[in-house]
Design a protein around this motif. Structure first.
Motif, PDB file in Angstrom:
ATOM      1  N   ALA A  45       2.949   2.110  32.601  1.00  0.00           N
ATOM      2  CA  ALA A  45       3.139   1.142  31.515  1.00  0.00           C
ATOM      3  C   ALA A  45       2.527  -0.166  31.976  1.00  0.00           C
ATOM      4  CB  ALA A  45       4.622   0.943  31.225  1.00  0.00           C
ATOM      5  N   VAL A  46       2.157  -1.021  31.022  1.00  0.00           N
ATOM      6  CA  VAL A  46       1.693  -2.352  31.438  1.00  0.00           C
ATOM      7  C   VAL A  46       2.889  -3.257  31.669  1.00  0.00           C
ATOM      8  CG1 VAL A  46       1.298  -3.186  29.061  1.00  0.00           C
ATOM      9  CG2 VAL A  46       0.107  -4.265  30.964  1.00  0.00           C
ATOM     10  N   GLY A  47       3.947  -3.093  30.839  1.00  0.00           N
ATOM     11  CA  GLY A  47       5.149  -3.916  30.994  1.00  0.00           C
ATOM     12  C   GLY A  47       6.012  -3.406  32.121  1.00  0.00           C
ATOM     13  N   HIS A  89       7.552   2.712  19.162  1.00  0.00           N
ATOM     14  CA  HIS A  89       6.955   2.302  20.438  1.00  0.00           C
ATOM     15  C   HIS A  89       5.804   3.250  20.832  1.00  0.00           C
ATOM     16  CE1 HIS A  89       7.875  -0.049  24.381  1.00  0.00           C
ATOM     17  NE2 HIS A  89       6.575   0.198  24.256  1.00  0.00           N
ATOM     18  N   ARG A 149       7.696  -6.455  23.282  1.00  0.00           N
ATOM     19  CA  ARG A 149       9.003  -5.908  23.649  1.00  0.00           C
ATOM     20  C   ARG A 149      10.012  -6.377  22.602  1.00  0.00           C
ATOM     21  NH1 ARG A 149       6.722  -2.839  26.327  1.00  0.00           N
ATOM     22  NH2 ARG A 149       6.953  -2.337  28.549  1.00  0.00           N
ATOM     23  N   MET A 195      -3.039   6.534  31.884  1.00  0.00           N
ATOM     24  CA  MET A 195      -1.889   5.807  32.444  1.00  0.00           C
ATOM     25  C   MET A 195      -1.167   6.653  33.490  1.00  0.00           C
ATOM     26  SD  MET A 195      -0.500   4.299  28.828  1.00  0.00           S
ATOM     27  CE  MET A 195       1.041   3.577  29.392  1.00  0.00           C
ATOM     28  N   LEU A 214      -4.856   0.713  28.864  1.00  0.00           N
ATOM     29  CA  LEU A 214      -4.264   0.870  27.530  1.00  0.00           C
ATOM     30  C   LEU A 214      -4.619  -0.247  26.566  1.00  0.00           C
ATOM     31  CD1 LEU A 214      -2.093  -1.386  28.097  1.00  0.00           C
ATOM     32  CD2 LEU A 214      -0.555   0.469  28.723  1.00  0.00           C
TER      33      LEU A 214
HETATM   34  C1  GLV Z   1       4.334  -0.024  26.868  1.00  0.00           C
HETATM   35  O1  GLV Z   1       5.047  -0.667  26.133  1.00  0.00           O
HETATM   36  C2  GLV Z   1       3.810  -0.543  28.096  1.00  0.00           C
HETATM   37  O2  GLV Z   1       4.359  -1.517  28.633  1.00  0.00           O
HETATM   38  O3  GLV Z   1       2.822   0.023  28.579  1.00  0.00           O
END
Ligand code: GLV
Ligand code: GLV
Length: 322
Positions: free
Chosen positions: A75-77, A282, A234, A294, A100
């Motif tokens: 995930a990026v977050g 999401h 988010r 990913m 992503l």
């Molecule tokens: C998805 O929400 C992410 O953080 O990749």
């Protein structure tokens, strides 16, 4: 021997195979989020953790995992991870930025376009056999409108390209102005001005102490009554009750959300019953190509960390391996 690794939930088969080739894997395969107790015994021995955004990687979890040397999350977050606690333990944490960006920009801009033109409502109308009756409520144009992006990072820059191709003006607010914003094609402005002048607002800021609850009653009150509010960041960046009230009172026109608070949103949640909202579950990065990239990047980071080598996309570089 093989490295001991915990995988906290589902992982794409190609990435799983790459990890299994070098590691002894314990994987959570049941539906739902495992509790710390359920992972306890596995964590006790784990050297690597493949985390997922719905798992709280906090001091409690770290205390239960005395041998942990690396955490990777597809995930990026990484707001679910207590980075300071990991850094204190000298555990490098990897996320998956970059891979992503275009995919998430498609979804964010797709939500904007779908809401503006009522594409989802039109389809529901056709399915319900209502086509011969009176027309659907009219949508609004994108062309000539102002899009305000809150949190202009790589995804925001990719959204800006899409918006400008549709003839929109793009403004943005970040904590600091970006030196490359004229190249991106977005104009910096203060948060207040962005709220007051945007026809569409897209939220892309990470969830931090500062951004939690950033959009509350005051912020919605400052927006145009014709404003469309899109959140692809988010859920907790928005006060859900305040958004609900603003939509009911028509303080803003419409909302389109890919993320919610709570998440998942229960089917009985009042937000779902509103006529002026569109919600997706999401799916910002949810394409075959991107989810595969990913997962593979997360696996690569995990294996590098286990081997004591530098992670390629490390969140806390001060404890990355040298
Ligand atoms: C998805 O929400 C992410 O953080 O990749
Ligand atoms: C994603 O990589 C972002 O920083 O927006």
């Amino acid at each position: 021997g093989k490295y001991k690794v915990v995988i906290a939930g589902h992982l794409m088969p190609s990435a799983l195979a790459a990890i299994q080739a070098q590691c002894e894997v314990r994987q959570w395969e049941q539906p739902g989020v495992p509790t710390l107790n359920q992972l306890g015994e596995w964590l006790q021995a784990a050297e690597g953790l493949l985390a997922l955004p719905n798992i709280a990687v906090n001091a409690g979890l770290l205390a239960a995992a005395p041998k942990l040397r690396v955490i990777a999350q597809p995930a990026v977050g990484y707001d679910n991870i207590d980075i300071q606690a990991c850094t204190d333990r000298k555990i490098p944490v990897a996320n998956t930025p970059g891979v992503l960006v275009e995919t998430t920009a498609d979804l964010a801009f797709g939500l904007l376009l779908t809401a503006a033109r009522r594409i989802h409502e039109g389809w529901a109308w056709v399915q319900a056999g209502k086509w011969p009756e009176a027309a659907l409520p009219l949508g609004v144009d994108l062309y000539g409108k102002t899009l305000g992006i809150v949190g202009l990072g790589a995804i925001g820059a990719a959204v800006t390209r899409r918006a400008r191709a549709s003839g929109m003006k793009v403004i943005y607010n970040n904590r600091r102005q970006r030196s490359d914003d004229d190249l991106i094609g977005a104009e910096y402005c203060c948060f207040e001005e962005l709220l007051a002048t945007s026809d569409f607002i897209i939220v892309l800021t990470p969830l931090t102490l500062e951004s939690r609850g950033l959009f509350a009653a005051n912020e919605f009150a400052r927006m145009k009554p014709t404003a469309y509010f899109i959140n692809a960041a988010r859920g907790a960046v928005v006060n859900t009750e305040a958004l609900y009230n603003a939509l009911v009172a028509r303080q803003i026109a419409y909302a389109a959300l890919d993320v919610t608070d709570p998440e998942p949103l229960p089917a009985s949640h009042p937000l779902i019953k509103l006529p002026n909202i569109l919600i997706t579950p999401h799916i910002g990065s949810a394409t075959r190509e991107t989810r595969s990239r990913m997962a593979l990047l997360a696996a690569e980071n995990l294996l590098l960390g286990l081997a004591g080598k530098p992670l390629v996309t490390c969140v806390n570089n001060e404890v990355n391996y040298q």
